[in-house]
Design an enzyme around this catalytic site. Structure first.
Site, mmCIF file in Angstrom:
data_model
loop_
_atom_site.group_PDB
_atom_site.id
_atom_site.type_symbol
_atom_site.label_atom_id
_atom_site.label_comp_id
_atom_site.label_asym_id
_atom_site.label_seq_id
_atom_site.Cartn_x
_atom_site.Cartn_y
_atom_site.Cartn_z
ATOM 1 N N ASP A 67 0.821 -1.209 0.000
ATOM 2 C CA ASP A 67 0.000 0.000 0.000
ATOM 3 C C ASP A 67 0.855 1.261 0.000
ATOM 4 O OD1 ASP A 67 0.920 -0.530 2.589
ATOM 5 O OD2 ASP A 67 -1.051 -1.034 3.358
ATOM 6 N N ASN A 135 -7.557 -3.026 14.456
ATOM 7 C CA ASN A 135 -8.938 -3.370 14.095
ATOM 8 C C ASN A 135 -8.999 -4.585 13.161
ATOM 9 O OD1 ASN A 135 -7.997 -2.328 11.715
ATOM 10 N ND2 ASN A 135 -9.467 -0.659 11.560
ATOM 11 N N HIS A 137 -7.229 -4.985 10.354
ATOM 12 C CA HIS A 137 -6.980 -4.756 8.922
ATOM 13 C C HIS A 137 -5.683 -5.416 8.469
ATOM 14 C CE1 HIS A 137 -4.838 -0.633 9.765
ATOM 15 N NE2 HIS A 137 -3.911 -1.540 9.504
ATOM 16 N N GLU A 142 -9.846 -2.250 5.593
ATOM 17 C CA GLU A 142 -10.466 -2.006 6.888
ATOM 18 C C GLU A 142 -11.678 -2.921 7.073
ATOM 19 O OE1 GLU A 142 -8.757 -0.279 8.783
ATOM 20 O OE2 GLU A 142 -8.244 1.719 8.077
HETATM 21 C C1 F6R Z 1 1.437 -1.541 6.162
HETATM 22 C C2 F6R Z 1 0.145 -2.192 6.258
HETATM 23 C C3 F6R Z 1 -0.653 -2.202 7.514
HETATM 24 C C4 F6R Z 1 0.173 -2.504 8.761
HETATM 25 C C5 F6R Z 1 -0.711 -2.447 10.016
HETATM 26 C C6 F6R Z 1 0.074 -2.657 11.279
HETATM 27 O O1 F6R Z 1 1.980 -1.674 4.874
HETATM 28 O O2 F6R Z 1 -0.287 -2.696 5.276
HETATM 29 O O3 F6R Z 1 -1.677 -3.143 7.392
HETATM 30 O O4 F6R Z 1 0.757 -3.759 8.648
HETATM 31 O O5 F6R Z 1 -1.360 -1.210 10.079
HETATM 32 O O6 F6R Z 1 0.905 -1.563 11.476
HETATM 33 P P1 F6R Z 1 2.056 -1.590 12.601
HETATM 34 O O7 F6R Z 1 3.031 -2.627 12.170
HETATM 35 O O8 F6R Z 1 2.639 -0.214 12.548
HETATM 36 O O9 F6R Z 1 1.398 -1.923 13.882
#
Ligand code: F6R
Length: 240
Positions: A67, A135, A137, A142
């Site tokens: 992303d 959450n 995701h 989401e």
């Molecule tokens: C990042 C991504 C997100 C993160 C998720 C966890 O490329 O796709 O899904 O993996 O938000 O983020 P952290 O690792 O910062 O807790």
């Protein structure tokens, strides 16, 4: 899905690093799916250390990020382009042309998402790294996202904007949209490794592991994928 719980983060990240290094060594032309955020930082550090020590060769490896924030130029300090170069790409011998990250500043972001999605399907991912949001995701899919969804321009939830505001000067600077690969794209990867560490991930992990897939928790879709490995520290596994 397989689950492995580690006593400490160090063991977890060493284990994860071995999986990625082994993939690159056994398949030098491999296609890696990569994630950003806090979770992969230690893994990338270990890959860089291994590269310096053992010269693991990334010259024919292709990477595809999950992303990118919409509206951030790649030179922005918080763009995922910048993150990936600082954490990994600037320190290994990957070729620039083999790095793939959606362009968050494209004139037509919907078109950019569609083009990136087509590229993913054409190229295919051998080994996909995932983190998980509090959450549930995965990438920026989401809760409520279709479990067979394709790469698209998506809205970030208030929860995710709040979680990610720690990287920005203030919460108003956090982009409200992103280009994200879909859950359907992720499930096409041959192998998936999801890493979660910390108590703040325990609830999301509880809603992910060994449940019937539901759009309420996007990561639960991984129950439909045979080659998914979930690596957890004791805290993230504490509600299982
Ligand atoms: C990042 C991504 C997100 C993160 C998720 C966890 O490329 O796709 O899904 O993996 O938000 O983020 P952290 O690792 O910062 O807790």
């Amino acid at each position: 899905m397989k689950i492995k719980v580690f006593d400490n983060e160090e063991d977890l990240y060493n284990y994860a690093a071995k999986i990625f290094i082994n993939e690159v060594k056994t398949n030098p032309n491999t296609h890696l799916g990569l994630a950003t955020g806090s979770t992969p930082i230690k893994l990338y550090q270990l890959l860089v250390e291994d590269y310096k020590k053992n010269k693991t060769d990334y010259s024919n490896v292709k990477t595809f990020n999950l992303d990118e924030y919409a509206g951030l130029d790649k030179t922005h300090a918080q763009s995922y382009y910048t993150f990936m170069h600082n954490q990994l790409f600037n320190h290994i011998n990957i070729k620039k042309e083999n790095i793939n990250i959606p362009n968050g500043k494209a004139n037509n972001l919907n078109k950019e998402a569609e083009t990136y999605g087509k590229l993913l399907i054409k190229e295919g991912i051998n080994l996909q790294l995932l983190g998980i949001g509090t959450n549930g995701h995965i990438a920026f899919n989401e809760p409520g996202s279709p479990l067979d969804g394709k790469c698209s321009l998506v809205d970030l939830t208030k929860n995710t904007i709040k979680d990610n505001s720690r990287f920005f000067k203030n919460i108003n600077e956090v982009p409200k949209k992103a280009i994200s690969v879909g859950i359907g794209d992720i499930l096409k990867s041959k192998k998936i490794v999801l890493i979660a560490v910390g108590k703040h991930k325990a609830e999301a992990i509880k809603k992910t592991v060994n449940v019937k897939p539901t759009t309420k928790c996007p990561a639960s879709a991984l129950n439909n994928h045979k080659e998914t490995l979930i690596l957890l520290d004791k805290d993230a596994a504490s509600l299982l």
